[in-house]
Structures are given as structure tokens and as C-alpha cells.
Design a protein around this motif. Structure first.
Motif, mmCIF file in Angstrom:
data_model
loop_
_atom_site.group_PDB
_atom_site.id
_atom_site.type_symbol
_atom_site.label_atom_id
_atom_site.label_comp_id
_atom_site.label_asym_id
_atom_site.label_seq_id
_atom_site.Cartn_x
_atom_site.Cartn_y
_atom_site.Cartn_z
ATOM 1 N N VAL A 312 63.502 58.755 46.460
ATOM 2 C CA VAL A 312 62.782 57.424 45.769
ATOM 3 C C VAL A 312 62.797 56.333 46.970
ATOM 4 C CG1 VAL A 312 63.329 55.385 44.407
ATOM 5 C CG2 VAL A 312 63.821 57.652 43.546
ATOM 6 N N VAL A 313 63.958 56.480 47.825
ATOM 7 C CA VAL A 313 63.521 55.270 49.097
ATOM 8 C C VAL A 313 62.656 55.490 49.935
ATOM 9 C CG1 VAL A 313 65.117 54.411 51.075
ATOM 10 C CG2 VAL A 313 66.128 54.766 48.763
ATOM 11 N N ALA A 314 62.514 57.169 50.344
ATOM 12 C CA ALA A 314 61.329 57.569 51.165
ATOM 13 C C ALA A 314 60.214 57.156 50.606
ATOM 14 C CB ALA A 314 61.400 58.920 51.417
ATOM 15 N N LEU A 315 59.817 57.404 49.452
ATOM 16 C CA LEU A 315 58.719 56.951 48.790
ATOM 17 C C LEU A 315 58.194 55.458 48.847
ATOM 18 C CD1 LEU A 315 58.517 59.376 45.766
ATOM 19 C CD2 LEU A 315 56.971 59.262 47.840
ATOM 20 N N ALA A 316 59.263 54.662 48.455
ATOM 21 C CA ALA A 316 58.947 53.177 48.261
ATOM 22 C C ALA A 316 58.699 52.709 49.730
ATOM 23 C CB ALA A 316 60.212 52.666 47.783
ATOM 24 N N LEU A 317 59.486 53.236 50.695
ATOM 25 C CA LEU A 317 59.226 52.681 52.210
ATOM 26 C C LEU A 317 57.888 52.838 52.533
ATOM 27 C CD1 LEU A 317 62.402 53.896 53.870
ATOM 28 C CD2 LEU A 317 61.796 51.548 53.750
ATOM 29 N N THR A 318 56.988 53.478 51.775
ATOM 30 C CA THR A 318 55.787 53.686 52.061
ATOM 31 C C THR A 318 54.647 52.511 51.682
ATOM 32 O OG1 THR A 318 54.878 54.845 50.229
ATOM 33 C CG2 THR A 318 55.545 56.209 52.246
ATOM 34 N N GLY A 319 55.398 51.862 50.637
ATOM 35 C CA GLY A 319 54.667 50.613 49.946
ATOM 36 C C GLY A 319 54.414 50.966 48.525
ATOM 37 N N MET A 320 54.650 52.148 48.051
ATOM 38 C CA MET A 320 53.898 52.583 46.609
ATOM 39 C C MET A 320 54.715 52.173 45.625
ATOM 40 S SD MET A 320 54.197 56.945 46.279
ATOM 41 C CE MET A 320 53.559 57.108 47.846
ATOM 42 N N SER A 321 54.387 52.456 44.364
ATOM 43 C CA SER A 321 55.259 51.992 43.339
ATOM 44 C C SER A 321 55.970 53.411 42.830
ATOM 45 C CB SER A 321 54.515 51.514 42.146
ATOM 46 O OG SER A 321 53.465 50.901 42.501
ATOM 47 N N VAL A 322 57.190 53.202 42.501
ATOM 48 C CA VAL A 322 58.141 54.383 42.158
ATOM 49 C C VAL A 322 58.590 54.306 40.985
ATOM 50 C CG1 VAL A 322 59.563 56.308 42.818
ATOM 51 C CG2 VAL A 322 58.426 54.614 44.760
ATOM 52 N N VAL A 323 58.592 55.319 39.881
ATOM 53 C CA VAL A 323 59.131 55.328 38.705
ATOM 54 C C VAL A 323 60.336 56.247 38.824
ATOM 55 C CG1 VAL A 323 59.365 55.741 36.298
ATOM 56 C CG2 VAL A 323 57.256 54.747 37.505
ATOM 57 N N ALA A 324 61.626 55.764 38.785
ATOM 58 C CA ALA A 324 62.858 56.642 38.999
ATOM 59 C C ALA A 324 63.532 57.010 37.836
ATOM 60 C CB ALA A 324 63.523 56.023 39.910
ATOM 61 N N VAL A 325 63.338 58.365 37.432
ATOM 62 C CA VAL A 325 63.881 58.718 36.115
ATOM 63 C C VAL A 325 65.258 59.673 36.211
ATOM 64 C CG1 VAL A 325 63.380 59.976 33.910
ATOM 65 C CG2 VAL A 325 61.432 58.895 35.055
ATOM 66 N N THR A 454 47.533 66.811 49.924
ATOM 67 C CA THR A 454 48.322 65.444 49.311
ATOM 68 C C THR A 454 49.483 65.624 49.899
ATOM 69 O OG1 THR A 454 46.682 65.467 47.548
ATOM 70 C CG2 THR A 454 48.751 64.048 47.231
ATOM 71 N N ALA A 455 50.256 66.874 49.690
ATOM 72 C CA ALA A 455 51.765 66.721 50.085
ATOM 73 C C ALA A 455 51.985 66.500 51.441
ATOM 74 C CB ALA A 455 52.226 67.888 49.448
ATOM 75 N N MET A 456 51.122 66.845 52.230
ATOM 76 C CA MET A 456 51.279 66.874 53.732
ATOM 77 C C MET A 456 50.987 65.367 53.970
ATOM 78 S SD MET A 456 51.958 70.124 55.072
ATOM 79 C CE MET A 456 51.588 69.890 56.892
ATOM 80 N N GLN A 457 49.928 65.034 53.656
ATOM 81 C CA GLN A 457 49.627 63.628 54.194
ATOM 82 C C GLN A 457 50.559 62.581 53.541
ATOM 83 O OE1 GLN A 457 45.715 62.651 52.298
ATOM 84 N NE2 GLN A 457 44.895 64.225 53.448
ATOM 85 N N LEU A 458 51.302 62.872 52.431
ATOM 86 C CA LEU A 458 52.461 61.927 51.813
ATOM 87 C C LEU A 458 53.599 61.961 52.886
ATOM 88 C CD1 LEU A 458 53.287 60.126 49.444
ATOM 89 C CD2 LEU A 458 53.927 62.073 48.316
ATOM 90 N N GLY A 459 53.757 63.301 53.156
ATOM 91 C CA GLY A 459 54.976 63.607 54.168
ATOM 92 C C GLY A 459 54.709 62.732 55.443
ATOM 93 N N LYS A 460 53.480 62.619 55.882
ATOM 94 C CA LYS A 460 53.239 61.778 57.151
ATOM 95 C C LYS A 460 53.414 60.493 56.776
ATOM 96 C CE LYS A 460 49.953 61.791 60.864
ATOM 97 N NZ LYS A 460 48.700 62.272 61.380
ATOM 98 N N ARG A 461 52.860 60.066 55.583
ATOM 99 C CA ARG A 461 53.108 58.390 55.307
ATOM 100 C C ARG A 461 54.617 58.129 55.432
ATOM 101 N NH1 ARG A 461 50.050 57.089 50.017
ATOM 102 N NH2 ARG A 461 51.126 55.144 50.096
ATOM 103 N N MET A 462 55.488 58.933 55.001
ATOM 104 C CA MET A 462 56.804 58.868 54.749
ATOM 105 C C MET A 462 57.505 59.064 56.298
ATOM 106 S SD MET A 462 58.050 60.611 51.231
ATOM 107 C CE MET A 462 57.388 62.027 51.197
#
Ligand SMILES: CCCCCCCCCCCCC[C@H](O)CC(=O)SCCNC(=O)CCNC(=O)[C@H](O)C(C)(C)COP(=O)(O)OP(=O)(O)OC[C@H]1O[C@@H](n2cnc3c(N)ncnc32)[C@H](O)[C@@H]1OP(=O)(O)O
Length: 718
Positions: A312-325, A454-462
Motif C-alpha cells: 500500500v505504501v509503495a503504491l501510494a508513494l507513486t501518487g495514486m489512490s489506493v483502496v486497502a482492504v 502494466t506490471a513492469m511499468q508500475l514496478g518502475k513507477r514504484m
């Protein structure tokens, strides 16, 4: 090369041209020598600006040239010649000024940079030191203390920090070249003596020796056997204590030693491996260059245990919205306290003013219906993960990407219960997920290029080093870890202690040996996996042969004694209490091992560190060859990047596959044959077919292995 143009007002503009980073290749160096000469000779030119093409000043020496003979004009005299010019020379820094690029700028009389520029002397990360005068000019400019920090860490600094340190004379938010041209006109004709850094004294604190000794001790501790950081301190000692010319001689001698060391080759290989893994491809021909990923702006994470929270933290640090369930109320309450604090801390560590991204906590899986990508991070249990994936398939739209953070379960089985198996990929993070650099992107046989991209790019963003891997038990990293752990346990049975095994591995360069690492991760993790695999648990025969091969029940018995590692204050070592960090030898373990050996009729023998390393590391490497042969990793660089960025493999040893090449493939094969002969009931020691093929093919360098690997690929996944 470098181009020359005459601007109005008697300014000569020299532009380095070598895309993409204007590295100082032989042609560029020749271009600089020629154009500086031309500016010197032209009586109409009163001042000079040096800049780089396409908004990048210079990424340093051309690292690819280090593998061959040095051709073209050398850097050191070239920079001396610039410093000696009697017309003011300004470096106009945009983008980057790194390594030799910054050294070139330090040879200029002034430095002006764009506010977004990055500067640094990262040679230490390549197993080298700044050998174009960097170790002698930088401390003379900014003082010994600050230079020690920059040169021994190799860190990149912002223009703002560089201005504060005194490396830069001016910083601008607009065009740095235009400002440099205006500036150099204004200083034309002024005396330059005080601008020639080589002529200055090095500002030092009163007790230079104690500072240097302290930094040397820190560097030795931090670098775990790496040579370059130590050489950097030695070069800086020379800057502080010797005249410039002698300092330069010391810099050259140290560089000559490093340059020819295996460590420099390994670190430069690691630099390129990190870039190679970004260029993924699938058997269909889809690859990084022809596949487009989606830009994700809203994602969800299911499961807020340790891994889920970090993700969740890694995703949020990219600036996106995260739903944490999280469906368990207690865990959800804890996570909604802990995650914002983790985010704040990590944002601070990355010097971000405010933590980006918006996190919404929920106990309801229904709340992920609007997101574009979901990462499941629940407990590592197939039945549970299948249940979550079925649920997600009913809640999310058919176009949602569904990812699992499994550390080794079958991604295809998970994909099979969804409506769009092509949109399912594995995203295997490493704990702590917001800190660790590695991400294994697991491509199932049905994963689409879009999903992988998408997964590779998201990894790079993180900020991750993302490596595409095939779908096999344990994927790449954990699959190779299995024989390594297995050998460590066998060594205990045969007479070694946990300390002896750990010391050998730490001496090799791992930050932690296998037993200290297991205590840190929790011994119950592996115990649970072994129980699920039917290797241990009620009703399983307590013998040392299970499922037809040698098995060590030692770690199971340690867990059965309630010793789960640091979290219980006891494991392979003892700690001050639950959660304690300092490992101490535990008499209980020694008594337990003696009793175990006696029970099984094993006679303890003395085991040398060499055998510990061979057994643990070569078993791991051998599995790497099997992985390559089965095309679960696209090349040795992929395996090496996984081990360097995810498993603490010492970077100055390149990675396990590179290390095998440095040891000599013939030697690795011979030792595996020897150990397999002694332990025929251990299949992981049986040399891989690919290793045999490579040795028969003359042990080619690691870059050529692919030619041998392709012949073996039948069911290629990557
Ligand atoms: C008898 C023995 C005698 C021994 C004496 C020998 C004396 C030799 C004298 C040498 C003098 C020393 C000079 C100097 O001190 C040494 C150096 O300068 S070493 C180089 C230092 N520079 C760096 O470490 C920077 C490395 N690059 C980066 O960090 C990044 O690339 C970047 C510049 C920040 C840009 O990042 P990105 O935008 O993300 O781009 P990529 O990283 O993907 O890179 C794009 C592309 O460029 C390639 N590349 C980058 N830098 C270099 C380089 N310096 N040389 C060669 N190639 C470089 C990179 O590999 C990518 O290409 P791809 O791999 O994708 O093909």
C-alpha cells in the motif's frame, strides 16, 4: 563527438553529442580536445561554454569502453588542459553531471546548472573511484568532510544541494545554457587563478587523521569486502595530506588496481544487468518496446499483513489512490494506524514534502469494484488465494488487472478462476515491500503483453527493479533459495554450527548468513510451506528421507520447540527477548544439535568455510542453470539482478550466475560432481545439463550463455 559554434559576443559553445547520456567515449573526448583547441586559437573568442546535447550534460566515462583497450585522448590531461585555458570556461549543466561528467565540470572555471539537474561521483558503485581528478578537485572545492560523503557513497545530489555545498556557482529554473552564456560574457577578462581547483588547498577539519580513520572504519563495515570504497578514502587522504600532483599519482595508482579487479567487472556487469531486465520479452514476440501498459491511477491491495501494508505504501508513494482492504477488523484497525505512519516515514526518507496518494481503508471487498488493478496479498495459502480471486472476479469489471503477491504459488491456477486470465500476473514483492528494490513480475502462460507491460511499468513507477519471470514453484528467487537452505541444514547435521555457516556467508559478503536471516524472517514461514507440501506434520514418518530424497527435519524440530526466530526471542540464536535484534549463540541449539546427531547416528566432523560456501552457493547456482534451461528467467542477468536486489547477494560479486563465471564454470561443475558423489540422495547437487553444455562449449562468458540456452528451450515461458 562534440560540436563547436561561435555565439554573438565572442562566446564559443561546445556541445557534447553522444546519446543518450553524452558519455565520454573516445570520439567525445577527441571532440572536446579539438574544440577546446579551436576556442583557444580563435582570437575572437573570449570565453567558452560547455554543455550537452538534448538537455543532458554528461553521464560520465563510457562504461562500455572499460571492457576493451583504451583508445582516444585520455580524460586526465584533457581536463587539465581545460583548467589551464586562459579564457573563462563554464560548464552548463542540464540533466546529469555524473562521474567523469562532473569531473569535466570541475575542470571548468565555473559551473551553472538547471534546478532539476543531478550531480554526483558514482564511480564507487561501479567498483572504481573518480579518477579524472575527482578525488583531488572535489575536496579542494567543498572540503574533505563533504567530499568523503559524496565520493564514498556515490550518491546523486540535487542542484540545490550542490549549490549549498559550493559545487555550483548558480542554479536556474530556466535555460542553463542561456544563463551560462550570459554569465561567461560577464566574467570574460577576469583573473582565473582562484578558479583553478587543482591550485587550491584542501579545506580540512583540525583532526584530519581521526576523521579519515573514522570514515575508513565506517566504510569497511558498510562495504562488506568491497574494495572501491576503501580506495576512495585512501585517495581522499592523499588529497588532504599531499600536494595536488602527488594526489593525482595516488588516484591513478588506486584506479589501476581497482580497474583490473574482478569487483569492478562485477559491479559494471550489475549496472548493465539492471538495465537489461527492463527489456523484457515474451515467446509471442511481445516485448517492452512493442507493448503498451496501462497507466494505473487507482489500485487496491487485499490483505493488510506486513506485505500488504508495505505494498500500500509503495503504491501510494507513486501518487495514486489506493483502496486497502482487510476483512479482519483487528488487523484493519492496526493497519489503518500503522500505514499512514509508514507512508510519512518513507516520504521523509525520500525527501518528499508531503506523502502523495490517498489511501482508503475498508473491510469490504466490494469496495475494490472501481479500481483498475488489484494486488492480492493475503496469507500464502492456495485455497485462500483461490477464494479471493473468485471473489475478485465477481466484484471487479472484466478489464481489471488482477495480481497476486504470492511468493511461489501457481499463477495459472489463480488465473483459471477469473473471467480474464490474460489480465492476471504475479507481482512478487520482497519485505519490506516499500523499501526493497526487487519485484518479480510473474508471467503466466496466459498473461497478456498488456498485463505484463502494466506490471513492469508500475514496478518502475514504484522505483523497483522489476524482473519478468516464468511461472514455476518459487519462481526464480525462492526456487533457488530452496537448495541453499537445504544445504545449510545438511551442514548442521554433518557437524557445522549456525554461526560457522553464517560467518562463511557473511565473509563472502552477504549482509546476513542464512540462519540469522531465517530468524529475522520467521522460521514458521518455511515450516508452513513444508507442512503444506506434506513434508512434515502429523502422520509424516520422522525419517531423514522424505519424498524419495534426503530431508533434514532440523528446522521443523526447532519450530516444534516454539522457537520461531526473532519474534519469539529464540530461533537458531537467542535474542534479548521477543523482537530482539542482536543474535547470540544459544547453548540450547548446540545441545539440541548434538542430541539430534546422536539420535541419527551422525558423527560431527569439522567443516571448512570453503565447503560451506561451495555446498550452499553452488547448489543455488546449479538451480539457476536449471531455471535458465527451462526458460523461467530470460537470461543470467535476470537471475543476478534478482539476487542482488532481493536476496542480499553482494553486488561486488555481480550475482550468482556471474560469480559462477568468475569462479570458472569447469570448477563449479567439478565441485558439484564431487559433492553429488558424496551426497547422491541430494538431487539439487546433480549438475545441470546446461552447466555441462556450457563447460563442453568452452565455458563462454556470461553474455554468451543465451546461445547455449536457446538450444534447450522446449516450453519457453520467457
Ligand atoms: C592498466 C590499467 C590502467 C587503469 C587506469 C584506467 C584509467 C581510466 C581512466 C578513466 C578515468 C575515470 C573517469 C571517471 O571517473 C569514471 C566514470 O565516469 S565511470 C561512469 C560514471 N557514471 C555513472 O555511473 C552514471 C551511469 N549512468 C546512470 O546512472 C544513468 O544511466 C543516468 C545517467 C542517471 C541516466 O539514467 P536513465 O535516464 O534512467 O537512463 P538509463 O540508465 O536507462 O541509461 C540509458 C542508456 O545509457 C547507458 N548508459 C548510461 N550511462 C552510461 C555510461 N556512463 N556509459 C555507457 N553507457 C551508459 C545505459 O546503459 C542505457 O543503455 P542501454 O543499457 O539501455 O543500452
Amino acid at each position: 563527438m562534440a560540436t563547436y559554434s561561435r555565439l554573438p559576443g565572442s562566446v564559443a559553445l561546445i556541445t557534447l553529442q553522444n546519446p543518450p547520456v553524452n558519455a565520454l567515449s573516445a570520439a567525445v573526448r577527441q571532440g572536446i580536445v579539438d574544440t577546446v583547441q579551436r576556442a583557444l586559437k580563435d582570437p575572437k573568442v573570449t570565453s567558452v561554454v560547455i554543455c550537452g546535447q538534448n538537455g543532458r550534460f554528461c553521464g560520465g566515462a563510457d562504461i562500455r569502453e572499460f571492457a576493451g583497450p583504451m583508445l582516444g585522448p585520455p580524460l586526465v590531461p584533457m581536463i587539465h588542459a581545460i583548467e589551464a585555458v586562459d579564457k573563462p570556461v563554464v560548464a552548463a549543466i542540464e540533466g546529469v553531471a555524473l562521474g567523469g561528467g562532473l569531473e569535466l565540470a570541475l575542470g571548468c572555471h565555473y559551473r551553472i546548472a538547471h534546478s532539476k539537474a543531478l550531480l554526483g561521483l558514482p564511480e564507487v558503485t561501479l567498483g572504481l573511484l573518480p579518477a579524472a581528478g575527482g578525488t583531488q578537485r572535489l575536496p579542494r572545492l567543498i572540503g574533505l568532510t563533504a567530499a568523503l560523503d559524496l565520493i564514498t557513497t556515490g550518491r546523486h545530489i540535487s542542484a540545490a544541494e550542490a549549490l549549498k555545498l559550493g559545487i555550483l556557482d548558480q542554479v536556474t529554473d530556466s535555460n542553463a545554457v542561456d544563463l551560462a552564456v550570459d554569465f561567461v560574457r560577464s566574467v570574460a577578462g577576469q583573473p582565473l587563478d582562484s578558479r583553478r581547483l587543482s591550485t587550491l588547498a584542501c579545506p580540512c577539519p583540525p583532526d584530519v587523521d581521526s576523521l579519515l580513520d573514522k570514515v575508513m572504519a565506517q566504510v569497511r563495515q558498510r562495504s562488506r569486502g568491497a574494495l572501491a570504497p576503501v580506495a576512495c578514502v585512501q585517495a581522499l587522504r592523499a588529497a588532504a595530506t599531499l600536494p595536488y600532483t602527488q594526489g593525482m599519482e595516488k588516484e591513478r595508482d588506486l584506479m589501476a588496481t581497482l580497474f583490473n579487479s574482478g569487483q569492478a567487472r562485477a559491479l559494471q556487469y550489475a549496472f548493465f544487468s539492471q538495465r537489461v531486465v527492463g527489456k523484457w520479452s515474451l515467446p509471442s514476440g511481445a516485448n517492452w518496446n512493442n507493448s503498451t501498459g496501462r497507466t494505473i491511477s487507482k489500485a487496491a491491495v487485499i490483505g493488510l499483513g506486513t506485505m500488504g501494508r508495505g505494498i500500500v505504501v509503495a503504491l501510494a508513494l507513486t501518487g495514486m489512490s489506493v483502496v486497502a482492504v482487510e476483512t479482519q477488523e483487528k488487523q484493519l484497525a492496526e493497519a489503518s494506524q500503522a500505514v499512514p505512519a509508514m507512508l510519512q516515514r518513507e516520504a521523509g526518507r525520500r525527501s518528499l514534502a508531503t506523502p502523495p496518494g490517498v489511501i482508503t481503508f475498508s473491510s469490504n471487498l466490494q469496495d475494490v469494484s472501481e479500481v483498475e488493478l488489484v494486488i492480492e496479498a493475503v496469507f500464502e495459502n492456495m485455497a485462500l488465494k483461490l477464494q479471493v480471486f473468485r471473489h475478485l472476479a465477481s466484484v471487479c469489471g472484466p478489464g481489471t488487472l488482477l495480481c497476486s503477491n504470492t511468493s511461489g504459488l501457481d499463477m495459472d491456477q489463480l488465473a483459471a478462476v477469473t473471467k480474464s486470465p490474460a489480465l492476471v500476473v504475479g507481482m512478487h514483492f520482497f519485505a519490506p515491500a516499500h523499501v526493497m528494490k526487487l519485484l518479480e513480475v510473474v508471467c503466466g502462460p496466459r498473461s497478456s503483453p498488456e498485463a505484463v507491460a502494466t506490471a513492469m511499468q508500475l514496478g518502475k513507477r514504484m522505483g523497483k527493479v522489476s524482473v519478468a519471470v516464468g511461472n514455476c514453484p518459487g519462481f526464480v528467487g525462492n526456487r533457488m533459495l530452496k537448495p541453499y537452505l537445504e544445504q545449510a541444514n545438511f551442514l548442521l547435521e554433518e557437524g557445522a554450527t549456525p554461526q560457522q555457516v553464517d560467518e562463511a556467508l557473511e565473509e563472502f559478503g552477504f549482509p546476513m548468513g542464512v540462519f540469522r536471516m531465517s530468524d529475522l524472517s520467521g522460521l514458521d514461514v518455511g515450516w508452513r510451506i513444508r507442512k503444506e507440501a506434506g513434508l512434515t506434520g502429523p502422520g509424516v514418518e520422522p525419517s531423514r528421507t522424505r519424498q524419495g530424497r534426503r530431508y533434514s527435519p532440523l528446522p521443523d524440530q526447532v519450530c516444534e520447540a516454539g522457537r520461531l526466530g526473532q519474534k519469539t526471542g529464540r530461533g537458531w540464536y537467542q535474542y534479548d527477548g521477543p523482537g530482539g535484534r542482536v543474535a547470540r549463540s544459544d547453548p540450547w541449539v548446540h545441545i539440541f544439535l548434538e542430541a539430534y546427531r546422536a539420535q541419527h547416528g551422525l558423527v560431527a566432523r569439522s567443516i571448512a568455510p570453503e565447503e560451506i560456501l561451495e555446498r550452499c552457493l553452488y547448489a543455488l547456482i546449479n538451480e539457476g542453470f536449471n531455471i535458465l534451461q527451462e526458460a523461467m528467467a530470460a537470461g543470467p542477468e535476470h537471475i543476478d539482478a534478482i539476487y542482488v536486489f532481493g536476496y542480499g547477494w553482494p553486488r561486488h560479486r555481480g550475482g550468482p550466475m556471474f560469480h559462477a563465471g568468475q569462479v570458472g564454470l569447469g570448477r563449479v561443475l567439478e565441485r558439484l560432481e564431487h559433492h553429488h558423489h558424496n551426497h547422491p540422495d541430494v538431487p539439487h547437487l546433480e549438475p545441470s545439463t546446461l552447466l555441462r553444455r556450457l563447460v563442453a562449449g568452452g565455458s563462454p562468458p556470461v553474455q554468451k550463455w543465451r546461445e547455449f540456452i536457446n538450444k534447450d528451450r522446449v516450453h519457453s515461458q520467457l
